[in-house]
Design an enzyme around this catalytic site. Structure first.
Site, PDB file in Angstrom:
ATOM      1  CD  GLU A 155       5.140 -32.638 -13.064  1.00 48.64           C
ATOM      2  OE1 GLU A 155       5.221 -33.880 -13.103  1.00 48.64           O
ATOM      3  OE2 GLU A 155       5.832 -31.943 -12.316  1.00 48.64           O
ATOM      4  CG  ASN A 203       2.000 -26.089 -12.103  1.00 47.32           C
ATOM      5  OD1 ASN A 203       2.499 -24.968 -12.249  1.00 47.32           O
ATOM      6  ND2 ASN A 203       2.486 -26.977 -11.241  1.00 47.32           N
ATOM      7  CG  HIS A 239      11.204 -27.632  -9.683  1.00 46.08           C
ATOM      8  ND1 HIS A 239      11.217 -27.316  -8.341  1.00 46.08           N
ATOM      9  CD2 HIS A 239       9.945 -28.038  -9.955  1.00 46.08           C
ATOM     10  CE1 HIS A 239      10.010 -27.536  -7.826  1.00 46.08           C
ATOM     11  NE2 HIS A 239       9.219 -27.975  -8.780  1.00 46.08           N
ATOM     12  CD  GLU A 271       5.664 -27.156  -8.664  1.00 50.68           C
ATOM     13  OE1 GLU A 271       6.599 -27.981  -8.597  1.00 50.68           O
ATOM     14  OE2 GLU A 271       4.490 -27.477  -8.913  1.00 50.68           O
ATOM     15  CG  ASP A 273      13.349 -25.750  -6.344  1.00 46.11           C
ATOM     16  OD1 ASP A 273      13.547 -25.943  -7.553  1.00 46.11           O
ATOM     17  OD2 ASP A 273      12.826 -26.599  -5.597  1.00 46.11           O
TER      18      ASP A 273
END
Ligand code: XIL
Length: 371
Positions: A155, A203, A239, A271, A273
Site C-alpha cells: 500500500e 501488494n 477486498h 486478500e 473477501d
C-alpha cells in the site's frame, strides 16, 4: 413479490444446489481442485487459532498455501527495538510444513501496523534506513527456504494513485523522497539480496479494476521493471463488496490482470473477501450471499483465465475470524467461504466449482523466479 423475482430466486437456488451437488459428488476439496488447476489457493491465518480443531482441520484440508494475517508484520516481529520475536511467524511455518503448504510472507514495508517505538522514535533518515535494511535482511534470512513469496512493499499509493506519505517515503523517509519510486526500488533490491530465491511482490488495495489507482500501480511496476528492479509480481488485495456489479467490474479486473502480466510479472489475488451488509447479530441476507458467491466465482474465473495469475488467497476463511466486522464497525461482515460455525457457504461451492473447471497452462511454474 413479482413472478420475475420469484423466477430469478428459483434460478439462483437451482444453480446453488447444482454446484453444491456437483462439488459434493466430485468429493474434492478446494486444495485438490487448485492442485489440479495448477494454482495456489491460500488463506490468511492467525496462529492463535491453530489449537481450535475445526479451524486447523479445515485449513489443512482446503488450502495449499497460507499467509500470516499479522504475525510477520513489524508490529508483531518488532515489539521492541532490540529483539526480533519470530514466535508467531514460526508457528505459521510449522503448521504449513506439517501440512505441506506454501507460505506467503506479509509484509516488510508498510506505513501501518508498525510498533509505536518506530513510529514515535523520531529517527533520522540514516537511522531509519539502517533499521529497515536490517529488518528486511534479518526477517527474510530467517524465513529463507520457507517463505516462497514476500509482499515487500504494501500500500505505497493512496486512493488517487499518488505516493502515500509514510515513515519510509518522507516522514522522514529512507532518503529517496525526491525521486518518487526510488525508495521502493531500494527496498526490493535489499530484499533480493537477503533472499535471492524469494518471489518479490508489490501488494496494493483498491487497484483491482481499471481506475486511477490501478493505472498508478501499472505505472510504478513498469518503471521498476525499466530500472531493472527485481520485482516478480503484483498482489491485488481484492477486498470487495457485494454491492459491486459483477458484470461490469469483472472485465475490468481481467483487463487489469492482463496488462500487468504483459509487463512480465505474476499476479496474486492476495486478500480476497466479499463483504455483505449484516444486522446487529452479524447475520446477512440470503440474496447478498448469492451475490457474494457470484463475485467469488467471477474473481476466480478472471484469475484462472490468465496464466500469470498464479495464486488466489482469501483473507481468513471463516466468518468467525474476519477483520471485516471490526473494520466496518459492525455494519458489514460474513465476507468469507465458511460461516461462523465452519459450514461451507455458497461462496465456497462457487469457488470450488470454478477451480474444478479451470486450468492454468502447466508450462508456468508459480513457485520459481522467471529469470
Ligand atoms: C489487517 C488484519 O486483518 C487485522 O487483523 C489487523 O488488525 C489490521 O490489518 N490490507 C492489508 C492487511 O494489507 O495487512 C490488513 O490486515 C487488511 C488490509
Amino acid at each position: 413479490m413479482g413472478v420475475n423475482s420469484t423466477l430469478v430466486k428459483f434460478h439462483n437456488l437451482s444453480i446453488f444446489l447444482f454446484c453444491a451437488l456437483a462439488s459434493l459428488s466430485s468429493g474434492q476439496t478446494l486444495r485438490e481442485a487448485a492442485d489440479g488447476a495448477g494454482v495456489l489457493i491460500g488463506a490468511a491465518v492467525r496462529p492463535s487459532q491453530f489449537g481450535e480443531k475445526q479451524y486447523a482441520s479445515i485449513l489443512a484440508r482446503e488450502f495449499n498455501s497460507v499467509e500470516p494475517e499479522d504475525a510477520m508484520k513489524w508490529r508483531v516481529l518488532r515489539r521492541n527495538r532490540r529483539n526480533y520475536d519470530f514466535r508467531a511467524g514460526d508457528q505459521v511455518v510449522r503448521f504449513a510444513r506439517a501440512h505441506r503448504m506454501k507460505i506467503r510472507g506479509h509484509c516488510l514495508v508498510w506505513g501501518r501496523d508498525n510498533p509505536d517505538w518506530l513510529m514515535e522514535g523520531h529517527f533520522t533518515t540514516p537511522q531509519l534506513s539502517r533499521l529497515l535494511h536490517d529488518h528486511i535482511s534479518r526477517v527474510m534470512k530467517h524465513y529463507a527456504n520457507q517463505v516462497f513469496a514476500w509482499d515487500v512493499v504494501n500500500e505505497a499509493l493512496d486512493e488517487n494513485g499518488n505516493l502515500r506519505d509514510s515513515i519510509w517515503l518522507n516522514q522522514p523517509g529512507i532518503g529517496f523522497a525526491a525521486d518518487a519510486t526510488a525508495y521502493i526500488a531500494q527496498v526490493f533490491r535489499w530484499a533480493h539480496k537477503a533472499d535471492p530465491h524469494a518471489l518479490l511482490f508489490y501488494n496494493e488495495a483498491e487497484g483491482e479494476a481499471l481506475n486511477r489507482k490501478s493505472d498508478a500501480i501499472y505505472a510504478v511496476v513498469k518503471d521498476l521493471k525499466k530500472r531493472g528492479v527485481p520485482i516478480d509480481g503484483v498482489g491485488l488485495q481484492m477486498h470487495i463488496s457485494s454491492d459491486i456489479d459483477v458484470e461490469s467490474v469483472m472485465p475490468a479486473i481481467a483487463a487489469n490482470i492482463a496488462r500487468l502480466s504483459a509487463l512480465g510479472v505474476q499476479v496474486h489475488i492476495t486478500e480476497l473477501d466479499v463483504s455483505v451488509p449484516v444486522d446487529s447479530r452479524g447475520v446477512a441476507r440470503p440474496a447478498d450471499l448469492e451475490k457474494q458467491a457470484d463475485l467469488y466465482r467471477a474473481v476466480v474465473r478472471a484469475c484462472l483465465q490468465n496464466p500469470a495469475c498464479t495464486a488466489i488467497q482469501t483473507w481468513g476463511f471463516t466468518d468467525k475470524y474476519s477483520w471485516i466486522r471490526s473494520h466496518s464497525r459492525g455494519t458489514r461482515g460474513a465476507a468469507l467461504l465458511f460461516d461462523r460455525d465452519f459450514e461451507p457457504k455458497r461462496s465456497y461451492h462457487a469457488l470450488l466449482s470454478e477451480l474444478l473447471a479451470g486450468r492454468v497452462p502447466k508450462s508456468f511454474s508459480p513457485l520459481q523466479r522467471s529469470e
